[in-house]
Structures are given as structure tokens and as C-alpha cells.
Motif scaffolding. Sequence first.
Motif, mmCIF file in Angstrom:
data_model
loop_
_atom_site.group_PDB
_atom_site.id
_atom_site.type_symbol
_atom_site.label_atom_id
_atom_site.label_comp_id
_atom_site.label_asym_id
_atom_site.label_seq_id
_atom_site.Cartn_x
_atom_site.Cartn_y
_atom_site.Cartn_z
ATOM 1 N N ALA A 65 3.910 5.726 15.307
ATOM 2 C CA ALA A 65 3.060 5.197 14.231
ATOM 3 C C ALA A 65 2.917 3.692 14.427
ATOM 4 C CB ALA A 65 3.663 5.520 12.868
ATOM 5 N N LYS A 109 0.656 3.784 1.916
ATOM 6 C CA LYS A 109 1.006 4.172 3.281
ATOM 7 C C LYS A 109 2.229 3.420 3.777
ATOM 8 C CE LYS A 109 -2.821 6.098 5.818
ATOM 9 N NZ LYS A 109 -4.025 5.788 6.574
ATOM 10 N N ASN A 110 2.220 2.100 3.551
ATOM 11 C CA ASN A 110 3.378 1.313 3.982
ATOM 12 C C ASN A 110 4.624 1.746 3.245
ATOM 13 O OD1 ASN A 110 1.746 -0.057 5.656
ATOM 14 N ND2 ASN A 110 1.722 -1.974 4.500
ATOM 15 N N ALA A 162 5.858 4.951 4.802
ATOM 16 C CA ALA A 162 6.495 4.753 6.101
ATOM 17 C C ALA A 162 7.882 4.161 5.926
ATOM 18 C CB ALA A 162 5.632 3.849 6.975
ATOM 19 N N THR A 185 0.850 -1.181 0.000
ATOM 20 C CA THR A 185 0.000 0.000 0.000
ATOM 21 C C THR A 185 0.892 1.239 0.000
ATOM 22 O OG1 THR A 185 -0.068 0.203 2.386
ATOM 23 C CG2 THR A 185 -1.781 -1.140 1.391
ATOM 24 N N GLU A 193 2.522 -3.186 10.567
ATOM 25 C CA GLU A 193 2.439 -3.623 9.171
ATOM 26 C C GLU A 193 3.827 -3.956 8.622
ATOM 27 O OE1 GLU A 193 -0.130 -3.543 6.578
ATOM 28 O OE2 GLU A 193 -1.510 -3.774 8.267
ATOM 29 N N LEU A 194 4.799 -3.083 8.933
ATOM 30 C CA LEU A 194 6.131 -3.264 8.355
ATOM 31 C C LEU A 194 6.893 -4.379 9.041
ATOM 32 C CD1 LEU A 194 7.179 0.431 7.837
ATOM 33 C CD2 LEU A 194 6.130 -1.120 6.236
ATOM 34 N N LEU A 240 9.174 4.854 15.261
ATOM 35 C CA LEU A 240 7.977 4.434 14.528
ATOM 36 C C LEU A 240 7.019 3.692 15.453
ATOM 37 C CD1 LEU A 240 8.911 3.076 11.000
ATOM 38 C CD2 LEU A 240 7.256 4.837 11.549
ATOM 39 N N GLN A 271 1.497 1.435 11.526
ATOM 40 C CA GLN A 271 2.430 1.221 10.410
ATOM 41 C C GLN A 271 3.569 0.305 10.830
ATOM 42 O OE1 GLN A 271 0.458 3.647 9.336
ATOM 43 N NE2 GLN A 271 0.496 2.576 7.388
ATOM 44 N N HIS A 272 4.015 0.491 12.084
ATOM 45 C CA HIS A 272 5.113 -0.337 12.568
ATOM 46 C C HIS A 272 4.713 -1.811 12.558
ATOM 47 C CE1 HIS A 272 7.736 -2.296 15.533
ATOM 48 N NE2 HIS A 272 8.647 -1.444 15.089
#
Lengths: 243, 209, 347
Positions: B93, B38-39, B42, B36, B99-100, B89, B96-97
Motif C-alpha cells: 500500500a 483511509k489513513n 491503514a 482521512t 501518507e502515514l 505496507l 498509504q505508506h
Amino acid sequence: MNERPDTDPIEVKVVDPSQPDTAPETPAEEQVSTLRLVATLAVAGAVAGLLIVLVNLHTKPIIDEYRAEQLRLAVYEVLPGVARYRTLYRVDDALVAQVPEGAKASDFRQAYVGYDETGEMIGVATSRGESGFQDIVLVIFGFEPESGILLGMKVLESKETPGLGDKIFKDQVFVDQFFARPQTPLAAIKKGSGKGLPGEIDAITGATISSKVVVSIINNGIADWQGVLQQADLEQIVPEEAP
Amino acid sequence: MRATTPSQDFIRGIWKENPVLIQMLGLCPALAVTNTVKNALAMSAATFFVLTCSSVLISSVKNFIPKEVRISSYILVIATFVTLADMMLQAYAPVQHKELGAFIALIVVNCMILGRQEAFSSRNTVYRSLLDAVGTGIGFTIALIMMGGFREILGIGTFFDISLFGPNFEPWVVMVLPAGGFLMLGFIILGMGVYEQRKQAREAHGEAA
Amino acid sequence: MSFKEEKHGVVKITAAPHVRSAESTTRIMWSVVLSLLPVTAASIWFFGPSAVLVIGASVAGCLLTERLFGGQRNSISDGSAMITGLLLGLCLPAGFPLWMAFIGGVFGIGFGKIIFGGLGQNIFNPALLGRAFLQAAFPVAITTWPGPAPDWWVLRGDNFALPFMSPGAADAVTGATPLGNLKFGDDPVATPLLDLLLGTTSGSLGETSALLILLGGIYLAIRGHLNWHIPVSILVSVFAFSGVFYWLGLSPFSPLFMLFSGGLMLGAWYMATDMVTSPVTHTGCWVFGVSIGLLVVIIRIWGGLPEGVMYAILLMNALVPFINRATQPRKFGSPRGKPEPAAEKES
């Protein structure tokens, strides 16, 4: 065939185009003392460590608070009507309110006993992970320890296929089935083939494996915890205090 | 080494020597977390932070680092900044963190960052290294956002979480999976190759005329 | 003195081949298309107008891509794109949205063949690559098998879903394929063998009638257009391995059920035998076929998917260059033992 004709040996001079400047200087500072190498790395390491500690001091409370908040929200979600809860730790198949001296709380599996506003116990929430289609699926669920009735379920972590397996937490119809006070043990069945039995859960079309994993986590989790919880005599071990 | 002007240092990394699309460096994050926008953003921000800080620091202390331990020192510097980025992060966030995941920590082994230190920062002034790092970082960001944008549009039907096709869109599941990353990188490089070829043909044609 | 000035008897020097034959790529390709017609007709008989539409869309995707990017001359006329389109269409479910079938064709030809340099250069079977892409991109649509329809002319699903949009909810009840039913069903019953043979079961368009595929394959084998070693080795190894596992009690599939269910017949006779993507030596063909058979059995019994023919063939496609290298025949007159290609080059 392997003999080469006699010719003068060819002189090959290797030129490294990337280091034209440093090459002539190299002989001059060839011998760098080991001490200096170690010292350089030690100083750099110390500075790096200091920096990390400083930032960690600043971010750790924020991170911990976020985690606790997430956990609180999850427990509130899987134990509908809960007003407060206490955390119990499972040490050698017995439940204690305080971890033994010198041990870390995260080393023990935890159960969260939830109470409503009048202090009446609603149920117990706990989390469990099993391997799904892609990776471990981690689920938190709440149930009544006496009857084994499931109160609620929430998927905490999953890497199931987007668009298919991830429906175990994105498809509200599927999720809602775990909140309708179903009898356990549950059974995942194909949609439409139900026989009207109390523990039936309609599996997601095309994601049978992921659906069955959620059901299996809950069945195994309740089987794993029910005995321990019943033995523990929750009324006695848990003082009715506000957390 | 060819002498370059400061503006060349800056511009070079953005497109002509784009780290991901031309040099094929840093492909691990480019493939793994760009499902995505957003990812992708980030990831780019974290990498940008690490790259810029490392470049500035290393170019300013380059004379104190003995040649024998330079790679270890670079790794140490980079790892420090990655840990800082990771913690920051996670604090600011967290979604997001999550997700990553491990890919934040893996910035340490992003060869693009180490490559810039070895090839540029260790032998240029702080100012030039900063320009180079910012340019490379922007190039990395552009590549990741291209990947993330196309993959999100096809794989989820949204761009930056804004729905583009309405609720009935049929997502191309493969695009948000790792396989889609490889496919999309291939598509983008193919497109760039065709574009370059056309451009060269046009220029050759123009010269001949 | 040039050859043209020579009056008495012109000396012609040409490169090989020197033997003329009426066979050509084009002829072989079109006879493969011909042998596929009964299967296509059967799919239309079983699945109604939906079959025409889905096969038509995938053929259109293939032909259009071949026409636009196929490069020099009109590469459509060699018939290879037609085969890819037909085969791809035949391994899709009847209710499949047309736009997806079209994209499958575009991907299969574009990224399965043209990007490698056109016919003869590809590593993977283009039809299977298109199918694999569709499977990865639209896993729900491609496993929505239509159940029996009330009338022949009823569409078997939302074929006319708008491009990029999801197909609507299927009107007809979806049915499980015989393989899926036996593996994941709540009430696993093995489909009777006769149904599998005739094709009166649920499944992809062309994979239901094992008998017709067998006939088409045998016709091609007799004409010499396909290497019979490959299908025979695949079928024998599937039969043998599944027999062993069935006998050991490890699998619910009986060997005969394995043979005639799913896409095995279509895969063994038409996909694995693709001249470009199969080994060139007979030994290699046996290695290739037996490995495919083993993979099919393993995926079907223990895999997360009910069917494994597609992935088995694609995996082995990737290994074909190695099989070719490992099974190089000994040169006539050369000493027994390990061939040394490097030494050959220097002499």
C-alpha cells in the motif's frame, strides 16, 4: 512550627495491588544471572533480525520496483514526448554514467537525460528540494540544457497547507503554466498584475509563498545544473543505447 | 486483580476502556494521521497487527523472560512487528505508506501496545491475551475511524473519498491540520462525557421513581 | 441569643465588599458596546450593507450560543456576549460568508468562554479565539478583502453563500490590505497615513479607521472601564521596536505606519484590555503590553502572515497567569526580597 509532636513512628506498608501474585515469589528468583539476561535478549534479537531479513527479502524488490516506476512516470511527465531516458550521476561537478566503484547511487544527485523515439535528445530532468511554507517541497522538472527553457514540472513531495499551498500540485491551471515552454528565469507574480513578460507565472491566490518556492526551485535548479550539463557534452558522454 | 471472564477481556477494550477515548493512550497516531478515513484505517490495521502479534507472542513466552529485561524484550518484540508492518505496507500500500510517513515507525512507542503487554499479556494465558488484544485493537480502530470520519467530512467534504456535499463545498482547512486533530478529539470526548452524564442522570432518576 | 431577637440595633454581618457602587459588570459591558458604535457605524459607511450582515451574523452566533449553553439566569443581559460578537464581526472582511461568521461566533463563545466556565473564567479572549478558528478553518475567505465598490449598497462579496458551501467568485476586485501590500505586494507602496487614520483603506470591517477606535478607547479609559496601561504600553512598544528595526533597515514599515495599520488599534484598545484575560497588576500590564507589541512587530516583519496582532494577544493571554504570579506586589509591612507564599499559608 516545624516540630512534630512526639508520636510513635508510623509504619507504612506499601502494597502494590498490580502484582499480588509475583510479589511473594520475588525473593526466590531475585538473583538472575547477567548471562541469562544477556542471552535472553540476544536470542530474542536474533529471532527478530531473522524475521525482518526474511520479510525484507520478499518486500524489497516490490518496493524498489514501485519507486523506479514512480520515477519513470515522473520523468515521462516533465519531459513531454520522451521515449526513454538515461540516468547520469553528478560526481564532483562532472557527469558520469556510472557511479565510482563502491559508492551508492543514491549518494549522488542525478539527472535524467530524455530522448524521443528517433534518439534525439529532448531535455534533462532533475529534482530539487527547498523549504516551503511547512516543510521541504521536492520538485522534479525538465528543461533544455542549451536554452534553459523549462519543459515541465511535477511536485514529488510537499506538506503544504491542504486547500491552499497544496494547490501547487492540485491546481491544474497553476501546474500547466510550467508546461507552456516558458522562458527562464521564471517570476511568480500576483494574478492579473502581469506585464506580458515571457517568464511570468501567476501565483496562487493566498498561497504566494508556496508558489514562489516552486518558481525558486526551478530557477535555482536550472542555474545549478545548466553549466554542468553544457560542459559535459552530452552527445559524447551518453552513448545512444536503449536503457 | 479483579477476576474477569474471557468475554469481559474482549469487550472491555472496545468501548468501556477504549484505549484512545477513555484511557487516552496512543494519542500520537490518533491525532497525527487521522485526517482521512483511509489513513485512519491503514494506521489502525498496522497497529492492530502489531498489537495482536506482540500480545500472543509475549504471553506465550512470558515464563522465559526474566523480570529485569522484560520491558526491553517487549520493545524488541514490538519493534520487530512494527518493522514488518512498515515493510509490508510499503510494498503493498505504497500510497498509504507515503501518507502515514514516520508515524508507522512510531507505532513502536505507542504506549497503548506496551501498556497491554505490561498490564495483561505478561500475566495471562495466550487465549486471554489474544482476546484482550483484539478487543483493544477494535477499540483503537473505532476511535481512529470516528476521528478520521469527522475530520474528513469537515476538512475535505468527503467520506472514504466519496463526495458528500458536491464540488462547491468549502473545506474547513483546520480539520485536516494537526490542530483539527486536537479539536476533534476534544469534541468527541466532550460528546461522550455529555452522553455518559445524561445516562447516569436518567438511571438515577429511574431508580428514584 | 440570635440576632433577630436583639431589639435594639440589629448587628448585620456581611462578607466583603462593603462599598456600594453604581458600577457593575453589566454597566461596564454596555458602555463598551456604546463606545464601539462609532466604529461600527464607520464600517457600515465604508463597506455598505455587507458590514451590517457580517456583524449581525457573528453577534447572532454569540448570543445564541450564550443563550443555549450559558447556564444559569440570562447571561446574555450582561452584554459580554454582545461585545464578543461585535468585536469578532469587526475583525472580519466585509465579503465574508454569513454562515462562517455565525460559526466563528459559536466557536468563540462556546469554546472561548463557556467551556471554561463562563464569564470571568476564560483564558483567551473569546472574540480572538473565534477569529483564530476562522483563520485556521477558512484561510482563503478570511483574507479576501473587498476592493472599492461602485455604489454604497452593493454587497462586497458573496455574503449569502449557502452554509458549508464556498463563496462564489467575488464580483468586485479584491484589494490588498496596507500591510499585505507593503509586505507581499509586487509593487509595495506605503499607504498614506491620512488614509490609515480615516479608514479609507482595505481591511477588516473595524480595523480600518484608527481614529474612531482611538476615540472610543480614550472614552473608555476616561470612564475607567479599561486599564490604559495596556494599550499605551502596546502602542509605545510597537512604535519603539518598529522604529528600531526600520532604522536598522530590517523592515519596510515605518513606525507610524505600523501604529495605524491593520488590527493594532482595535486589538490594543479592545481585545488586549479584556478584563478577564489581562494581568491584574500594573507592572504585569506593562510586561503584557510590551510583549504583545514586540510579538506584533516580529510577526509583521518576519512572519508568514501580514498581520500578527491576533496571535500576539492570544499568546500573551496564555501567559497571563504567570505574569500575575511573577508580578505580585509586596505585602505592606512584609520584608523586602522574595515573597514566600508557602510560608504565608502556614501562619
